[in-house]
Design a protein around this motif. Structure first.
Motif, mmCIF file in Angstrom:
data_model
loop_
_atom_site.group_PDB
_atom_site.id
_atom_site.type_symbol
_atom_site.label_atom_id
_atom_site.label_comp_id
_atom_site.label_asym_id
_atom_site.label_seq_id
_atom_site.Cartn_x
_atom_site.Cartn_y
_atom_site.Cartn_z
ATOM 1 N N GLY A 96 0.667 -1.235 0.057
ATOM 2 C CA GLY A 96 -0.210 -0.088 0.054
ATOM 3 C C GLY A 96 1.000 1.288 -0.150
ATOM 4 N N CYS A 97 -0.047 2.333 -0.144
ATOM 5 C CA CYS A 97 0.779 3.595 -0.415
ATOM 6 C C CYS A 97 -0.065 4.896 0.007
ATOM 7 C CB CYS A 97 1.439 3.791 -1.777
ATOM 8 S SG CYS A 97 2.350 5.499 -1.813
ATOM 9 N N ASP A 98 0.281 5.802 0.819
ATOM 10 C CA ASP A 98 -0.436 6.924 1.189
ATOM 11 C C ASP A 98 -0.179 8.181 0.216
ATOM 12 O OD1 ASP A 98 -1.657 5.367 2.800
ATOM 13 O OD2 ASP A 98 -0.728 6.109 4.788
ATOM 14 N N PHE A 99 0.905 8.073 -0.685
ATOM 15 C CA PHE A 99 1.441 9.267 -1.007
ATOM 16 C C PHE A 99 0.581 10.079 -2.098
ATOM 17 C CE2 PHE A 99 6.203 9.075 -0.202
ATOM 18 C CZ PHE A 99 5.949 8.796 0.941
ATOM 19 N N MET A 100 -0.628 9.128 -2.859
ATOM 20 C CA MET A 100 -1.282 9.803 -3.724
ATOM 21 C C MET A 100 -0.705 10.959 -4.933
ATOM 22 S SD MET A 100 -3.914 8.491 -2.237
ATOM 23 C CE MET A 100 -5.304 9.401 -2.854
ATOM 24 N N CYS A 101 0.352 10.242 -5.529
ATOM 25 C CA CYS A 101 0.843 10.878 -6.808
ATOM 26 C C CYS A 101 -0.271 11.198 -7.742
ATOM 27 C CB CYS A 101 2.032 10.199 -7.393
ATOM 28 S SG CYS A 101 3.422 10.098 -6.373
ATOM 29 N N SER A 102 -0.427 12.391 -8.196
ATOM 30 C CA SER A 102 -1.726 12.568 -9.144
ATOM 31 C C SER A 102 -1.934 11.769 -10.323
ATOM 32 C CB SER A 102 -1.965 13.984 -9.721
ATOM 33 O OG SER A 102 -0.559 14.151 -10.515
ATOM 34 N N PHE A 103 -1.045 10.949 -10.853
ATOM 35 C CA PHE A 103 -1.114 9.949 -11.893
ATOM 36 C C PHE A 103 -1.343 8.645 -11.704
ATOM 37 C CE2 PHE A 103 3.371 10.561 -11.024
ATOM 38 C CZ PHE A 103 3.797 9.273 -10.782
ATOM 39 N N CYS A 104 -1.503 8.336 -10.128
ATOM 40 C CA CYS A 104 -1.256 6.940 -9.788
ATOM 41 C C CYS A 104 -2.354 6.416 -9.144
ATOM 42 C CB CYS A 104 0.072 6.841 -8.969
ATOM 43 S SG CYS A 104 0.251 5.228 -8.374
ATOM 44 N N LEU A 105 -2.811 5.074 -9.575
ATOM 45 C CA LEU A 105 -4.153 4.406 -9.228
ATOM 46 C C LEU A 105 -3.710 3.498 -7.906
ATOM 47 C CD1 LEU A 105 -6.519 3.069 -12.209
ATOM 48 C CD2 LEU A 105 -6.885 4.610 -10.168
ATOM 49 N N ILE A 106 -2.285 3.373 -7.817
ATOM 50 C CA ILE A 106 -1.844 2.255 -6.821
ATOM 51 C C ILE A 106 -2.644 2.395 -5.316
ATOM 52 C CG2 ILE A 106 0.055 1.357 -5.685
ATOM 53 C CD1 ILE A 106 1.618 1.115 -8.239
ATOM 54 N N PRO A 107 -2.745 3.543 -4.837
ATOM 55 C CA PRO A 107 -3.137 3.948 -3.616
ATOM 56 C C PRO A 107 -4.884 3.339 -3.666
ATOM 57 C CG PRO A 107 -2.038 5.751 -4.196
ATOM 58 C CD PRO A 107 -2.204 5.029 -5.457
ATOM 59 N N PHE A 108 -5.358 3.158 -4.676
ATOM 60 C CA PHE A 108 -6.729 2.756 -4.656
ATOM 61 C C PHE A 108 -6.674 1.320 -5.004
ATOM 62 C CE2 PHE A 108 -6.632 6.980 -6.461
ATOM 63 C CZ PHE A 108 -7.244 7.618 -5.669
ATOM 64 N N GLY A 167 7.901 -3.862 -1.950
ATOM 65 C CA GLY A 167 6.654 -3.671 -1.342
ATOM 66 C C GLY A 167 6.531 -2.437 -2.125
ATOM 67 N N VAL A 168 5.187 -1.688 -2.054
ATOM 68 C CA VAL A 168 4.870 -0.527 -2.871
ATOM 69 C C VAL A 168 5.395 0.421 -2.459
ATOM 70 C CG1 VAL A 168 3.022 0.925 -3.409
ATOM 71 C CG2 VAL A 168 2.395 -1.545 -3.109
ATOM 72 N N ASN A 169 5.774 0.760 -1.176
ATOM 73 C CA ASN A 169 6.385 2.114 -0.723
ATOM 74 C C ASN A 169 7.431 1.695 0.454
ATOM 75 O OD1 ASN A 169 7.459 4.497 -0.162
ATOM 76 N ND2 ASN A 169 5.328 5.525 0.038
ATOM 77 N N ILE A 170 8.452 0.983 0.180
ATOM 78 C CA ILE A 170 9.236 0.234 1.438
ATOM 79 C C ILE A 170 9.843 1.053 2.337
ATOM 80 C CG2 ILE A 170 9.565 -1.843 0.108
ATOM 81 C CD1 ILE A 170 12.287 -1.269 -0.562
ATOM 82 N N ILE A 216 12.765 2.667 -4.031
ATOM 83 C CA ILE A 216 12.445 3.216 -2.893
ATOM 84 C C ILE A 216 12.411 4.792 -3.187
ATOM 85 C CG2 ILE A 216 14.884 3.349 -2.182
ATOM 86 C CD1 ILE A 216 14.112 3.227 0.688
ATOM 87 N N GLU A 217 11.361 5.353 -2.608
ATOM 88 C CA GLU A 217 11.034 6.755 -2.980
ATOM 89 C C GLU A 217 11.850 7.639 -2.097
ATOM 90 O OE1 GLU A 217 8.114 8.649 -4.263
ATOM 91 O OE2 GLU A 217 8.125 6.706 -5.394
ATOM 92 N N PRO A 218 12.163 8.679 -3.021
ATOM 93 C CA PRO A 218 13.364 9.550 -2.451
ATOM 94 C C PRO A 218 13.160 10.175 -1.308
ATOM 95 C CG PRO A 218 12.474 10.113 -4.748
ATOM 96 C CD PRO A 218 11.747 9.076 -4.353
ATOM 97 N N ASN A 245 2.374 15.897 -7.860
ATOM 98 C CA ASN A 245 2.051 15.703 -6.287
ATOM 99 C C ASN A 245 3.164 14.688 -5.882
ATOM 100 O OD1 ASN A 245 0.968 16.391 -4.200
ATOM 101 N ND2 ASN A 245 -0.120 14.688 -3.993
ATOM 102 N N ARG A 246 4.589 15.077 -6.435
ATOM 103 C CA ARG A 246 5.944 14.380 -5.866
ATOM 104 C C ARG A 246 6.127 15.162 -4.750
ATOM 105 N NH1 ARG A 246 6.430 9.380 -6.694
ATOM 106 N NH2 ARG A 246 8.703 9.498 -7.024
ATOM 107 N N ARG A 247 6.973 14.768 -3.932
ATOM 108 C CA ARG A 247 7.185 15.317 -2.479
ATOM 109 C C ARG A 247 8.703 16.143 -2.517
ATOM 110 N NH1 ARG A 247 4.185 11.977 1.974
ATOM 111 N NH2 ARG A 247 2.150 11.823 1.128
HETATM 112 S S1 SF4 Z 1 3.845 6.573 -7.865
HETATM 113 FE FE1 SF4 Z 1 4.429 5.337 -5.979
HETATM 114 S S2 SF4 Z 1 4.715 6.932 -4.387
HETATM 115 FE FE2 SF4 Z 1 3.280 7.772 -5.764
HETATM 116 S S3 SF4 Z 1 1.061 6.950 -5.164
HETATM 117 FE FE3 SF4 Z 1 2.078 5.620 -6.763
HETATM 118 S S4 SF4 Z 1 2.874 4.033 -5.343
HETATM 119 FE FE4 SF4 Z 1 2.583 5.868 -4.044
#
Ligand code: SF4
Length: 424
Positions: free
Chosen positions: A135-147, A179-182, A213-215, A252-254
């Motif tokens: 799972g992931c809580d980051f909510m990048c604006s292009f990404c469906l993975i959190p859903f 993992g998705v966001n290790i 791994i996310e920067p 919405n990258r951090r």
């Molecule tokens: S791109 Fe990676 S960090 Fe961003 S929401 Fe998707 S899984 Fe999470």
């Protein structure tokens, strides 16, 4: 693991494309064509096995369950939350029957509880994936993975250590933490670096690799630990996505470009032998010529050993799907090609730097043209004559040249298998 559970239930695994009584499709929602790919696989299987029971699971079963219900031939749809229970929803092999309409095992929300996983699956390889997080809580604006995969949750540390020990005892020389966001691993006060320490304390564990791994999840403590460790590979893959601050913000990258570069500098100062990979996305909405040029410049400037290039595709339901202007497909294709060429040039430069060095290589199964290949800790692929080394062994190799994307070399000390070190 699903294959293992099904085997225990009396099923026998066959290759995709062979006649079968059961098709289990593990889908992805990241690709644009998830539904089309799924329809194709179902049609293709039912052509040679018209009575095959079809079960669909994975990310697209979570985000596209309604669309999947319209695909002819599907008998069971299992959302991400219940994926590991899929074998429980199937009858014994002799009682499989096609259904008039698909049964749905799905919930809109996914638990955020920390988790354990069932027993270990062993395959014929030297490297094993060890899942530590989902799972992931980051909510990048292009990404469906959190859903598709739900909120962040971590695997119970004891369960990770148990599986790591079993894998190592069964001969896996390298464990790749996935993992998705290790970087967000967190279990009862343990962070990723603490988990690494616990894994390294297992005597049988030889090599540990961190996957993507996310920067923004890499503290200096983790880099320092990697630099000093004799078991953690000097290899990092942190997704950059774009070298333009405006695009990074819209994604919405951090982080911004300056922060990312600072992180790369910090990592290289501690680990000069680091293998550094990244992901780049081309054609995000609003990526004009200038923004793409910024990405090209940054990708060229930083010492990446390779990058994966992804073409942006609009995912319905994400904020970016509503952004304007969308980039024309022909422009995306051209930019993708340009970046891919740059990646090949960077990879060549990285390999050339290895010539003359003596490195530790973990050799893998299979040989080609009389050579066996393996990888160093910084993910250089190295070939030596196959009769000189066994699969699963680790040897010091002096790199003498490169050809066709491979480094070639000779054993520095053929008779002694050294204690593993990231790079000699
Ligand atoms: S791109 Fe990676 S960090 Fe961003 S929401 Fe998707 S899984 Fe999470």
């Amino acid at each position: 693991m699903l294959g293992d559970s099904l085997t225990r239930q009396g099923y026998r695994l066959v290759e995709y494309g062979e006649k079968t009584d059961l098709l289990v499709l593990n889908t992805c929602s990241v690709t644009e064509n998830a539904e089309k790919d799924c329809r194709y696989a179902v049609r293709k299987t039912l052509r040679h096995s018209p009575h095959a029971f079809v079960a669909v699971t994975g990310c697209y079963a979570q985000t596209g369950a309604a669309q999947l219900q319209t695909v002819p031939g599907i008998d069971l749809i299992v959302g991400t939350q219940f994926k590991m229970n899929l074998p429980d929803y199937l009858p014994a092999p002799t009682q499989l029957r096609k259904q008039p309409e698909p049964e749905l095992r799905h919930s809109r929300t996914i638990d955020r509880e920390d988790f354990v996983l069932p027993g270990t699956a062993y395959s014929d390889s030297t490297r094993a994936l060890l899942k530590i997080q989902d799972g992931c809580d980051f909510m990048c604006s292009f990404c469906l993975i959190p859903f598709a995969r739900g909120r962040e949750r971590s695997r119970v540390a004891d369960d990770v250590l148990r599986e790591a020990r079993e894998l190592a005892i069964h001969g896996y020389r390298e464990l790749v933490l996935t993992g998705v966001n290790i970087g967000q691993y967190s279990y009862q006060g343990m962070e990723l670096v603490d988990l690494l320490q616990a894994l390294e304390a297992i005597p049988e564990v030889v090599r540990i690799r961190i996957s993507s791994i996310e920067p923004t999840t890499i503290p200096e403590r983790l880099l320092q630990h990697m630099a000093a460790s004799t078991k953690v590979c000097h290899y990092l893959h942190f997704p950059l996505q774009s070298g333009d601050d405006g695009i990074l913000h819209a994604m919405n990258r951090r982080y911004d470009v300056r922060e990312y570069e600072a992180l790369v500098g910090q990592a290289l100062a501690l680990m000069p032998d680091l293998g550094l990979g990244t992901d780049l996305m081309v054609g995000f909405p609003g990526e004009d010529e200038q923004a793409f040029a910024n990405t090209m410049r940054m990708a060229g400037r930083l010492p990446f050993s390779y990058f994966h290039v992804f073409s942006y595709s609009s995912r319905p339901g994400t904020p970016a799907a509503r952004f304007e202007p969308q980039t024309p497909p022909a422009v995306i294709r051209q930019r993708s090609k340009t970046l891919a060429e740059l990646s090949r040039t960077k990879a060549l430069a990285f390999y050339q730097q290895q010539i003359g060095r003596t490195v530790s290589v973990l050799f893998e199964q299979g040989e080609r043209d009389g050579f066996r290949t393996g990888t160093t800790a910084n993910f250089t692929r190295v070939a030596v004559p196959a009769d000189a080394v066994a699969a699963g062994s680790i040897h010091p190799v002096t790199i003498t040249g490169i050809m066709d994307g491979l480094a070639y070399g000779h054993l520095a000390s053929p008779s002694v298998e050294p204690t593993y070190r990231p790079l000699l």
